[in-house]
Design a protein around this motif. Structure first.
Motif, PDB file in Angstrom:
ATOM      1  N   VAL A 281       0.846  -1.197   0.000  1.00  0.00           N
ATOM      2  CA  VAL A 281       0.000   0.000   0.000  1.00  0.00           C
ATOM      3  C   VAL A 281       0.883   1.249   0.000  1.00  0.00           C
ATOM      4  N   THR A 282       1.944   1.240   0.798  1.00  0.00           N
ATOM      5  CA  THR A 282       2.857   2.370   0.859  1.00  0.00           C
ATOM      6  C   THR A 282       3.575   2.573  -0.475  1.00  0.00           C
ATOM      7  N   MET A 283       4.029   1.490  -1.092  1.00  0.00           N
ATOM      8  CA  MET A 283       4.695   1.590  -2.395  1.00  0.00           C
ATOM      9  C   MET A 283       3.754   2.195  -3.439  1.00  0.00           C
ATOM     10  N   ALA A 284       2.487   1.797  -3.392  1.00  0.00           N
ATOM     11  CA  ALA A 284       1.518   2.259  -4.388  1.00  0.00           C
ATOM     12  C   ALA A 284       1.142   3.720  -4.186  1.00  0.00           C
ATOM     13  N   TYR A 285       0.861   4.112  -2.949  1.00  0.00           N
ATOM     14  CA  TYR A 285       0.303   5.441  -2.720  1.00  0.00           C
ATOM     15  C   TYR A 285       1.320   6.484  -2.284  1.00  0.00           C
ATOM     16  N   LEU A 286       2.388   6.087  -1.628  1.00  0.00           N
ATOM     17  CA  LEU A 286       3.402   7.051  -1.220  1.00  0.00           C
ATOM     18  C   LEU A 286       4.498   7.158  -2.278  1.00  0.00           C
ATOM     19  N   SER A 287       5.025   6.023  -2.687  1.00  0.00           N
ATOM     20  CA  SER A 287       6.099   6.027  -3.680  1.00  0.00           C
ATOM     21  C   SER A 287       5.576   6.069  -5.105  1.00  0.00           C
ATOM     22  N   GLN A 288       4.297   5.813  -5.286  1.00  0.00           N
ATOM     23  CA  GLN A 288       3.631   5.831  -6.587  1.00  0.00           C
ATOM     24  C   GLN A 288       4.264   4.846  -7.573  1.00  0.00           C
ATOM     25  N   PHE A 289       4.626   3.662  -7.074  1.00  0.00           N
ATOM     26  CA  PHE A 289       5.204   2.628  -7.924  1.00  0.00           C
ATOM     27  C   PHE A 289       4.121   1.955  -8.752  1.00  0.00           C
ATOM     28  N   SER A 290       4.491   1.492  -9.933  1.00  0.00           N
ATOM     29  CA  SER A 290       3.584   0.689 -10.763  1.00  0.00           C
ATOM     30  C   SER A 290       3.465  -0.699 -10.147  1.00  0.00           C
ATOM     31  N   LEU A 291       2.447  -1.446 -10.574  1.00  0.00           N
ATOM     32  CA  LEU A 291       2.283  -2.810 -10.071  1.00  0.00           C
ATOM     33  C   LEU A 291       3.484  -3.680 -10.420  1.00  0.00           C
ATOM     34  N   ALA A 292       4.061  -3.471 -11.604  1.00  0.00           N
ATOM     35  CA  ALA A 292       5.243  -4.248 -11.993  1.00  0.00           C
ATOM     36  C   ALA A 292       6.408  -3.962 -11.046  1.00  0.00           C
ATOM     37  N   ARG A 293       6.601  -2.703 -10.721  1.00  0.00           N
ATOM     38  CA  ARG A 293       7.701  -2.356  -9.817  1.00  0.00           C
ATOM     39  C   ARG A 293       7.428  -2.847  -8.406  1.00  0.00           C
ATOM     40  N   ILE A 294       6.184  -2.759  -7.965  1.00  0.00           N
ATOM     41  CA  ILE A 294       5.813  -3.277  -6.647  1.00  0.00           C
ATOM     42  C   ILE A 294       6.106  -4.774  -6.581  1.00  0.00           C
ATOM     43  N   ALA A 295       5.701  -5.501  -7.619  1.00  0.00           N
ATOM     44  CA  ALA A 295       5.936  -6.948  -7.653  1.00  0.00           C
ATOM     45  C   ALA A 295       7.427  -7.254  -7.580  1.00  0.00           C
ATOM     46  N   ARG A 296       8.201  -6.510  -8.333  1.00  0.00           N
ATOM     47  CA  ARG A 296       9.651  -6.743  -8.390  1.00  0.00           C
ATOM     48  C   ARG A 296      10.319  -6.401  -7.058  1.00  0.00           C
ATOM     49  N   GLU A 297      10.036  -5.215  -6.525  1.00  0.00           N
ATOM     50  CA  GLU A 297      10.735  -4.755  -5.324  1.00  0.00           C
ATOM     51  C   GLU A 297      10.241  -5.408  -4.040  1.00  0.00           C
ATOM     52  N   SER A 298       9.003  -5.847  -4.025  1.00  0.00           N
ATOM     53  CA  SER A 298       8.482  -6.508  -2.820  1.00  0.00           C
ATOM     54  C   SER A 298       8.775  -8.002  -2.827  1.00  0.00           C
ATOM     55  N   GLY A 299       9.048  -8.523  -4.020  1.00  0.00           N
ATOM     56  CA  GLY A 299       9.324  -9.952  -4.131  1.00  0.00           C
ATOM     57  C   GLY A 299       8.090 -10.834  -4.140  1.00  0.00           C
ATOM     58  N   VAL A 300       6.918 -10.257  -4.441  1.00  0.00           N
ATOM     59  CA  VAL A 300       5.692 -11.061  -4.439  1.00  0.00           C
ATOM     60  C   VAL A 300       5.532 -11.894  -5.701  1.00  0.00           C
ATOM     61  N   GLY A 301       6.326 -11.617  -6.718  1.00  0.00           N
ATOM     62  CA  GLY A 301       6.357 -12.489  -7.879  1.00  0.00           C
ATOM     63  C   GLY A 301       5.676 -11.998  -9.130  1.00  0.00           C
ATOM     64  N   SER A 302       4.492 -11.441  -9.031  1.00  0.00           N
ATOM     65  CA  SER A 302       3.776 -11.049 -10.245  1.00  0.00           C
ATOM     66  C   SER A 302       2.931  -9.804  -9.987  1.00  0.00           C
ATOM     67  N   ARG A 303       2.590  -9.137 -11.093  1.00  0.00           N
ATOM     68  CA  ARG A 303       1.698  -7.975 -10.981  1.00  0.00           C
ATOM     69  C   ARG A 303       0.344  -8.389 -10.434  1.00  0.00           C
ATOM     70  N   GLU A 304      -0.115  -9.564 -10.836  1.00  0.00           N
ATOM     71  CA  GLU A 304      -1.425 -10.030 -10.364  1.00  0.00           C
ATOM     72  C   GLU A 304      -1.424 -10.215  -8.848  1.00  0.00           C
ATOM     73  N   ARG A 305      -0.348 -10.787  -8.317  1.00  0.00           N
ATOM     74  CA  ARG A 305      -0.238 -10.965  -6.860  1.00  0.00           C
ATOM     75  C   ARG A 305      -0.138  -9.601  -6.175  1.00  0.00           C
ATOM     76  N   ALA A 306       0.635  -8.684  -6.753  1.00  0.00           N
ATOM     77  CA  ALA A 306       0.742  -7.336  -6.201  1.00  0.00           C
ATOM     78  C   ALA A 306      -0.619  -6.646  -6.218  1.00  0.00           C
ATOM     79  N   ARG A 307      -1.367  -6.796  -7.321  1.00  0.00           N
ATOM     80  CA  ARG A 307      -2.700  -6.200  -7.432  1.00  0.00           C
ATOM     81  C   ARG A 307      -3.630  -6.770  -6.356  1.00  0.00           C
ATOM     82  N   TYR A 308      -3.564  -8.088  -6.158  1.00  0.00           N
ATOM     83  CA  TYR A 308      -4.393  -8.744  -5.141  1.00  0.00           C
ATOM     84  C   TYR A 308      -4.064  -8.197  -3.744  1.00  0.00           C
TER      85      TYR A 308
END
Length: 113
Positions: A67-94
């Motif tokens: 949530v912080t990456m999305a709203y504070l850092s304004q990262f894209s889902l692809a970047r969130i997935a990559r930097e958080s290590g969740v694996g995919s944009r779909e998982r990051a979106r979920y």
């Protein structure tokens, strides 16, 4: 309503990036050199969102980080997935959607008490 919470999260992100408390800014805030209106967030509203995010991070650190990456850092889902290590944009979106819903409930519950 979840869309209201998403707007509140966007305004909170802008509030934090702008320096937080005691900005002395009222009304519509425009980005420097831009005619695009930025979300306005009163200090008390931003602090409520900030507390809810802190609670979420204690409950589910990864979801709070997303949530912080999305709203504070304004990262894209692809970047969130990559930097958080969740694996995919779909998982990051979920996880982002679940975090937004958790914040929505926390803010709703907080206003009811």
């Amino acid at each position: 309503m979840l869309s209201d919470t998403q707007q509140r999260l966007s305004a909170w992100g802008h509030w934090v990036r702008a320096g937080g408390l005691d900005l002395g800014v009222k009304g519509v805030n425009l980005a420097v050199g831009s005619s695009v209106a930025m979300p306005v967030c009163p200090d008390d509203e931003a602090l409520s969102v900030d507390r809810a995010i802190a609670q979420l991070k204690r409950r589910d650190h990864m979801m709070g980080q997303i949530v912080t990456m999305a709203y504070l850092s304004q990262f894209s889902l692809a970047r969130i997935a990559r930097e958080s290590g969740v694996g995919s944009r779909e998982r990051a979106r979920y996880l982002l959607g679940a975090g937004e819903a958790w914040i929505d409930a926390a803010l709703d519950f907080g206003s009811a008490t």
